[in-house]
Design an enzyme around this catalytic site. Structure first.
Site, short mmCIF file in Angstrom:
data_model
loop_
_atom_site.label_atom_id
_atom_site.label_comp_id
_atom_site.label_asym_id
_atom_site.label_seq_id
_atom_site.Cartn_x
_atom_site.Cartn_y
_atom_site.Cartn_z
CB CYS A 70 -0.90 -0.05 1.21
SG CYS A 70 -1.95 1.33 1.28
CG HIS A 126 -1.17 3.27 4.70
ND1 HIS A 126 -1.24 1.96 4.27
CD2 HIS A 126 -0.33 3.28 5.76
CE1 HIS A 126 -0.48 1.21 5.04
NE2 HIS A 126 0.08 1.99 5.96
#
Ligand SMILES: *[C@@H]1O[C@H](CO)[C@@H](O)[C@H](O)[C@H]1NC(C)=O
Ligand SMILES: *[C@@H]1O[C@H](CO)[C@@H](O)[C@H](O)[C@H]1NC(C)=O
Ligand SMILES: *[C@@H]1O[C@H](CO)[C@@H](O)[C@H](O)[C@H]1NC(C)=O
Ligand SMILES: *[C@@H]1O[C@H](CO)[C@@H](O)[C@H](O)[C@H]1NC(C)=O
Ligand SMILES: *[C@@H]1O[C@H](CO)[C@@H](O)[C@H](O)[C@H]1NC(C)=O
Length: 527
Positions: A70, A126
């Protein structure tokens, strides 16, 4: 005189508006952990009519790559630069780490804002949040609605963080759902996919039509935990495998949001002037319902199953619609490509590792300038689940240490691996699954839980250098390194050259002061 002046002004104003209206709206949707075999147009057993429609009316990207996890994918998307050049080449950022995407990097929303866009992020960040300067609203977004960490409960928005990536001893818990700088408590209890739909529609409705819009919609869907509203689960009575059933429901819930957003852009008369990109951030996690058939590997591996992404482009400015492109493209390429679409410049950025691929997207005669793609060089890679196989060294004159780390380079049709690419198998298509229910205690983020009872088999030894012809063998069945020693040699030389440009890994240990208990049980900047 007055009249003339007014006329002149109104003409100038009209020109200014006309110019800005020629800059299309940009809708950039990123699905989380969506596998290669998880969309209808790839033959999956999952309903994705809205994504399929965008794909079939637009351009399907079939030689398109993302990063295997990610934070790296998102950091390259936002900067147009390889992660070896800013220290995020290892793993993802965990909540307690006092670090973020380095502040001297210029991000896509900042450049688009400079070009006159309204910029909004609805969903997952993130990219670190230890300081205010790291937050999306400090890095080019006008507004932020969503969460900062890597994974959370779809309903309670609770995130558990571990003090250091691989240690399970000290655990923090907190709420991670924000409306700009404030905790958005109203998010507690509602499935996040619904919340993101609601906010995305509001951003579109409230948008000042004299400006172009950049809506970045990075879904929580379809990352584990496996959670979906019952009405979507009920759409899959024939799927026996528990994980696949829930996962499929999650994908279809997300697909409905894609449909609703498109519908709203149509309603607001913006759709004809919108460029839409839909992409996954990495390959599917086959332990959690995802599937990458017929590709090898999965999320967190450098095999095709980890990095060959679902991707498509739709909309304004595409000359040849309704086709598939096999031109080589990478997630970092959205940076210069979308800036080109926006009639913006890339000035003021650090040296880019990416290419403007708009010609290849727009026209069937266009070509991608990209012939090479560094998938990664991670010197301290560790498999998230299970041990690394034993390897034999491959002597070479370029000083590439083939035993350690996690490296892959694509060059034309060739892909070379050194070290451990990660999970080796080709998982079967979902129709062949048993009713698999993974012991979730094994699947804590960041590693294999020590209490996990699942036996781990000792892996077979593997070569430390492997070569595949991706065009002829997309499933990576046959290692052809011994037949093409000259290609191996040239690619090792290239890896050595990339490695010389790499900065050291920045992946600090956790900071106790991150503890949400110190800030009303909310995850947020603590430094
Ligand atoms: C693109 O940018 C250039 C330079 O800023 C400007 O002159 C031109 O009018 C812009 N074109 C459009 C279509 O906005
Ligand atoms: C979320 O709602 C539940 C149920 O009302 C409640 O028990 C929980 O404490 C709430 N979470 C937070 C972080 O407020
Ligand atoms: C699959 O396993 C789950 C969890 O154990 C169970 O609830 C479900 O009934 C099983 N489904 C089938 C078709 O056996
Ligand atoms: C958008 O494009 C469609 C198809 O070309 C056309 O029918 C429609 O009138 C257009 N709408 C606007 C508002 O321009
Ligand atoms: C890259 O360079 C570093 C520093 O010189 C070295 O330690 C590492 O082994 C190199 N990596 C590879 C894959 O050769």
């Amino acid at each position: 005189m007055w009249v003339n002046r007014l006329n002149l002004m109104s003409i100038l104003l009209q020109l200014a508006c006309a110019n800005s209206l020629q800059q299309p709206h940009i809708l950039l949707m990123i699905a989380d952990d969506l596998g290669y075999h998880d969309v209808g147009y790839h033959g999956a057993d999952i309903f994705t009519p809205n994504i399929d429609k965008l794909a079939n009316d637009g351009v399907i990207l079939e030689n398109y790559y993302v990063q295997p996890i990610c934070t790296p994918s998102r950091s390259q998307l936002m900067t147009g630069r390889y992660q070896i050049h800013f220290g995020l080449q290892h793993s993802v950022l965990f909540a307690p780490q006092p670090h973020c995407l380095p502040l001297d990097e210029t991000l896509l929303p900042a450049k688009l804002r400079e070009a006159g866009y309204s910029t909004h992020i609805v969903g997952k960040w993130h990219l670190g949040f230890c300081k205010y300067e790291c937050l999306p609203t400090s890095r080019g977004f006008d507004s932020f609605y969503g969460y900062l960490c890597g994974k959370q409960d779809y309903y309670t928005k609770e995130v558990s963080g571990f003090l250091a990536g691989w240690e399970y001893s000290e655990k923090f818990k907190g709420y991670d759902f924000h409306d700009n700088l404030k905790p958005a408590w109203e998010g507690n209890g509602t499935y996040s996919t619904y919340l993101y739909q609601q906010r995305a529609l509001k951003v579109i409705q409230d948008h000042d039509k004299n400006k172009p819009l950049f809506l970045y919609l990075p879904f929580q869907s379809v990352h584990f935990p496996l959670q979906a509203p019952q009405k979507y689960i009920d759409m899959y009575p024939n799927i026996k495998d528990h994980n696949r059933k829930i996962y499929s429901a999650m994908v279809t819930a997300m697909d409905d949001v894609v449909g609703a957003v498109v519908n709203e852009l149509q309603k607001q008369n913006m759709w004809n002037n919108t460029v839409t990109v839909f992409s996954t951030d990495n390959g599917g996690q086959t332990l959690q319902g995802g599937n990458n058939w017929p590709l090898r590997g999965r999320k967190a591996s450098l095999w095709e199953g980890g990095v060959r992404g679902v991707g498509l482009v739709h909309g304004a400015g595409i000359v040849d619609k309704g086709r598939t492109s096999t031109e080589l493209m990478h997630v970092s390429d959205w940076f210069p490509t979308l800036l080109h679409v926006a009639n913006a410049t890339t000035s003021g950025t650090k040296p880019l590792d990416s290419h403007n691929v708009w010609d290849a997207i727009s026209s069937k005669n266009g070509h991608s300038p990209r012939t090479e793609l560094l998938h990664n060089i991670d010197p301290i890679f560790k498999r998230p689940y299970g041990p690394t196989p034993p390897m034999t060294p491959y002597p070479n004159k370029y000083g590439v240490n083939t035993l350690w780390g996690h490296t892959a380079l694509r060059w034309l049709n060739w892909k070379l691996y050194t070290g451990d690419p990660g999970y080796e198998s080709i998982d079967p298509p979902p129709t062949m699954y048993r009713n698999q229910t993974v012991d979730t205690t094994c699947l804590v983020s960041g590693g294999y839980h020590p209490d996990c009872k699942e036996p781990i088999k000792a892996p077979e030894p593997v070569p430390s250098v492997r070569l595949y012809d991706i065009t002829a063998d997309p499933s990576e069945n046959v290692d052809v390194a011994k037949y093409f020693p000259m290609i191996v040699d040239q690619m090792l030389e290239k890896i050595a050259a990339y490695n010389k440009t790499a900065v050291p890994v920045s992946w600090p240990g956790g900071d106790k002061n991150c503890d949400p208990a110190l800030q009303d049980d909310v995850w947020g900047p603590w430094m």
